[in-house]
Every structure is written in C-alpha cells, then in structure tokens.
Design a protein around this motif. Structure first.
Motif, PDB file in Angstrom:
ATOM      1  N   PRO A 111      43.171  47.066  42.546  1.00 13.46           N
ATOM      2  CA  PRO A 111      42.982  45.655  41.998  1.00 13.46           C
ATOM      3  C   PRO A 111      42.217  44.837  43.013  1.00 13.46           C
ATOM      4  O   PRO A 111      41.540  44.033  42.459  1.00 13.46           O
ATOM      5  CB  PRO A 111      44.412  45.323  41.748  1.00 13.46           C
ATOM      6  N   PHE A 112      42.607  44.863  44.105  1.00 14.17           N
ATOM      7  CA  PHE A 112      41.800  44.314  45.170  1.00 14.17           C
ATOM      8  C   PHE A 112      40.379  44.679  45.206  1.00 14.17           C
ATOM      9  O   PHE A 112      39.300  43.630  45.300  1.00 14.17           O
ATOM     10  CB  PHE A 112      42.349  44.429  46.669  1.00 14.17           C
ATOM     11  N   LEU A 113      40.074  45.632  44.776  1.00  7.14           N
ATOM     12  CA  LEU A 113      38.663  46.079  44.656  1.00  7.14           C
ATOM     13  C   LEU A 113      37.948  45.661  43.605  1.00  7.14           C
ATOM     14  O   LEU A 113      36.827  45.010  43.656  1.00  7.14           O
ATOM     15  CB  LEU A 113      38.382  47.633  44.884  1.00  7.14           C
ATOM     16  N   LEU A 114      38.570  45.708  42.585  1.00  7.18           N
ATOM     17  CA  LEU A 114      37.972  44.862  41.122  1.00  7.18           C
ATOM     18  C   LEU A 114      37.793  43.503  41.364  1.00  7.18           C
ATOM     19  O   LEU A 114      37.172  42.917  41.026  1.00  7.18           O
ATOM     20  CB  LEU A 114      39.117  45.364  39.970  1.00  7.18           C
ATOM     21  N   LEU A 115      39.084  42.902  41.894  1.00  6.43           N
ATOM     22  CA  LEU A 115      38.931  41.367  42.301  1.00  6.43           C
ATOM     23  C   LEU A 115      37.636  41.036  43.195  1.00  6.43           C
ATOM     24  O   LEU A 115      37.002  40.042  42.998  1.00  6.43           O
ATOM     25  CB  LEU A 115      40.145  40.972  42.968  1.00  6.43           C
ATOM     26  N   GLY A 116      37.582  41.926  44.246  1.00  2.73           N
ATOM     27  CA  GLY A 116      36.644  41.708  45.287  1.00  2.73           C
ATOM     28  C   GLY A 116      34.862  41.886  44.845  1.00  2.73           C
ATOM     29  O   GLY A 116      34.154  41.125  45.057  1.00  2.73           O
ATOM     30  N   GLN A 117      35.016  43.058  43.865  1.00  2.00           N
ATOM     31  CA  GLN A 117      33.880  43.092  43.367  1.00  2.00           C
ATOM     32  C   GLN A 117      33.348  42.056  42.207  1.00  2.00           C
ATOM     33  O   GLN A 117      32.116  41.686  41.932  1.00  2.00           O
ATOM     34  CB  GLN A 117      33.645  44.676  42.547  1.00  2.00           C
ATOM     35  N   SER A 118      34.334  41.624  41.494  1.00  2.00           N
ATOM     36  CA  SER A 118      33.958  40.396  40.510  1.00  2.00           C
ATOM     37  C   SER A 118      33.640  39.321  40.952  1.00  2.00           C
ATOM     38  O   SER A 118      33.093  38.225  40.517  1.00  2.00           O
ATOM     39  CB  SER A 118      35.127  40.580  39.327  1.00  2.00           C
ATOM     40  N   THR A 119      34.025  38.905  42.308  1.00  2.00           N
ATOM     41  CA  THR A 119      33.884  37.701  42.902  1.00  2.00           C
ATOM     42  C   THR A 119      33.280  37.924  44.287  1.00  2.00           C
ATOM     43  O   THR A 119      33.484  36.874  45.194  1.00  2.00           O
ATOM     44  CB  THR A 119      35.409  36.742  43.153  1.00  2.00           C
ATOM     45  N   LYS A 120      32.418  38.882  44.455  1.00  2.00           N
ATOM     46  CA  LYS A 120      31.898  39.098  45.806  1.00  2.00           C
ATOM     47  C   LYS A 120      30.775  38.158  46.168  1.00  2.00           C
ATOM     48  O   LYS A 120      30.450  38.087  47.431  1.00  2.00           O
ATOM     49  CB  LYS A 120      31.205  40.331  45.917  1.00  2.00           C
ATOM     50  N   GLY A 171      35.869  36.983  47.161  1.00  2.00           N
ATOM     51  CA  GLY A 171      35.453  38.416  47.254  1.00  2.00           C
ATOM     52  C   GLY A 171      35.324  38.872  48.585  1.00  2.00           C
ATOM     53  O   GLY A 171      35.592  40.152  48.775  1.00  2.00           O
ATOM     54  N   GLN A 172      34.686  38.154  49.356  1.00  3.31           N
ATOM     55  CA  GLN A 172      34.581  38.652  50.887  1.00  3.31           C
ATOM     56  C   GLN A 172      35.874  38.845  51.568  1.00  3.31           C
ATOM     57  O   GLN A 172      35.836  39.579  52.432  1.00  3.31           O
ATOM     58  CB  GLN A 172      33.752  37.570  51.556  1.00  3.31           C
ATOM     59  N   VAL A 173      36.773  38.079  51.247  1.00  4.07           N
ATOM     60  CA  VAL A 173      38.035  38.170  51.739  1.00  4.07           C
ATOM     61  C   VAL A 173      38.901  39.684  51.157  1.00  4.07           C
ATOM     62  O   VAL A 173      39.368  40.497  51.996  1.00  4.07           O
ATOM     63  CB  VAL A 173      39.149  37.334  51.558  1.00  4.07           C
ATOM     64  N   CYS A 174      38.689  39.877  49.922  1.00  5.62           N
ATOM     65  CA  CYS A 174      39.338  40.932  49.053  1.00  5.62           C
ATOM     66  C   CYS A 174      38.741  42.294  49.346  1.00  5.62           C
ATOM     67  O   CYS A 174      39.403  43.401  49.540  1.00  5.62           O
ATOM     68  CB  CYS A 174      39.278  40.754  47.520  1.00  5.62           C
ATOM     69  N   LEU A 175      37.403  42.224  49.509  1.00  5.48           N
ATOM     70  CA  LEU A 175      36.649  43.775  49.779  1.00  5.48           C
ATOM     71  C   LEU A 175      37.184  44.531  50.902  1.00  5.48           C
ATOM     72  O   LEU A 175      37.545  45.745  50.915  1.00  5.48           O
ATOM     73  CB  LEU A 175      35.307  43.471  49.600  1.00  5.48           C
ATOM     74  N   PRO A 176      37.190  43.832  51.982  1.00  5.30           N
ATOM     75  CA  PRO A 176      37.762  44.680  52.993  1.00  5.30           C
ATOM     76  C   PRO A 176      38.992  45.076  53.194  1.00  5.30           C
ATOM     77  O   PRO A 176      39.630  46.061  53.430  1.00  5.30           O
ATOM     78  CB  PRO A 176      37.654  43.648  54.341  1.00  5.30           C
ATOM     79  N   ILE A 177      40.099  44.116  52.513  1.00  3.16           N
ATOM     80  CA  ILE A 177      41.316  44.476  52.272  1.00  3.16           C
ATOM     81  C   ILE A 177      41.348  45.635  51.448  1.00  3.16           C
ATOM     82  O   ILE A 177      42.193  46.564  51.536  1.00  3.16           O
ATOM     83  CB  ILE A 177      42.204  43.369  51.389  1.00  3.16           C
ATOM     84  N   ALA A 178      40.785  45.775  50.488  1.00  5.36           N
ATOM     85  CA  ALA A 178      40.479  46.627  49.385  1.00  5.36           C
ATOM     86  C   ALA A 178      40.423  48.071  49.993  1.00  5.36           C
ATOM     87  O   ALA A 178      40.765  49.201  49.690  1.00  5.36           O
ATOM     88  CB  ALA A 178      39.562  46.373  48.115  1.00  5.36           C
TER      89      ALA A 178
END
Length: 207
Positions: free
Chosen positions: A147-156, A161-168
């Motif tokens: 889910p973090f990856l999907l959130l990060g990709q849709s708000t990158k 998105g820049q915060v979520c992608l490394p976490i994902a």
C-alpha cells in the motif's frame, strides 16, 4: 520442530466465526482490487482496498484470540487471503511498472515451490504446515509495503510520495528477504517430516 507442526483442536471445525467472515470478505476484495488497479486505474480506491486488507489481516488474528474462535478453516483462509493479495498486488504492480518483474518472480516462485510440497506432506499425513512466525513477519512487511508503494507511486510528484516510496521499498525489501528465509525453514520442515514420519496408512505398500 515438532512443536511448530501441531495445532490446537478445540473448536477446530467451526466455520461461522467473526475471523472467518473477515477472511471471506478479504478474499472477495481481491478481484475488486485488480479491477480498480488495472482496468479503471483508480489508484485511490485500489489503495483503500489494499489498506483495508492489511488492517483486517491483523484484526482477524486478534479477534480469533480474543473471542476464542480458532478454526482450521480460518487457519487456511487467513494465509490464503494474504497470498492472493500479495500475488494480485505484485502482478498489478509489474503490469503498471511500479516494481521490476524479478521481485514478483522471487516471491511468487517461492509460493509455487512450497505448493509443490503439499502432495509430499499428504503422503505423510499432513495437509499443510502452520505459518512460521518469520513468514508472518514477512507477510506483514509486504502487506504494509505494497500500500505504501501504491500511495507513493500515485503521489510521487508531491512530498507525500517522496516520503512514502523509501518506506515502501524498505518494507518490500525486508519482506522479500524474510519471505524467502521463511520458505527455506518450511522446506527444512518438509525434509524433516519425510525423513522421520511414516507414510499415511493409505500410502503404505501392501504387506
């Protein structure tokens, strides 16, 4: 190792329980998730379905303990729903270009390999082996990382998105490593059963 193979029997044949209902609902959400992700590409609603699945994955196990509603059906449904969501998310994310194909191959290939051991277990009187705690931790990482990856990709394009992608990526990397490690432990248990446990009566050669 034998302690990890035994299961509690009390109330094991129950079907209509709250945890089982949650697991059934999770299973129904898999095709909905794929439709939202791949057909209409509504990433926000797909994220909601995936997040709800992750939450109910925690809730059904918690409720099973709190309500004393353990069942063999639930023991099978819960990991089955986990694997289907992980499989659906991996396939969908590869199609959308969110993750490289080899990540999906590693995780899916591990499950295919373990599924191939089921006939061997059946010959020795086992239907399946319980999920190892390391496998549960791996599933936790994947079910929260996806889910973090999907959130990060849709708000990158935004800070979120820049915060979520490394976490994902961290969740998915740790989840993949532990998933493969848990698979190795499972295979070791299968080898132990083959070496030490007799064949089930119907598989024994005639005297």
């Amino acid at each position: 190792m034998t302690d990890g193979i035994s299961s509690p029997a009390r109330g094991a044949d129950r079907i209509l329980t709250v945890p089982n209902l949650l697991s059934f609902l999770r299973l129904l959400g898999v095709p909905l998730f794929l439709y939202l992700l791949l057909v209409v590409q509504s990433d926000g609603w797909a994220l909601v379905v995936l997040a709800v699945s992750a939450i109910t994955d925690w809730a059904d196990g918690k409720l099973a303990r709190l309500l004393d509603q353990y069942s063999r059906l639930g023991e099978l449904l819960d990991p089955a729903a986990d694997r289907l969501y992980i499989l659906a998310a991996l396939v969908g994310f590869v199609v959308r270009g969110f993750i490289p194909w080899w990540v999906a191959v590693l995780i899916i290939g591990r499950d295919v390999l373990l599924a191939a051991t089921l006939p061997v277990l059946k010959r020795h009187g086992y239907t399946a082996l319980p999920v190892h705690y390391l496998g549960k931790a791996a599933t936790f990482c994947l079910l929260y990382g996806l889910p973090f990856l999907l959130l990060g990709q849709s708000t990158k394009q935004y800070t979120l998105g820049q915060v979520c992608l490394p976490i994902a990526y961290a969740f998915i990397a740790w989840g993949t490593v532990m998933y493969l490690w848990a698979g190795a432990i499972y295979l070791r248990q299968v080898v132990w059963i083959v070496r030490t446990c007799p064949l089930a009566p119907k598989y024994r050669p005639a005297a």
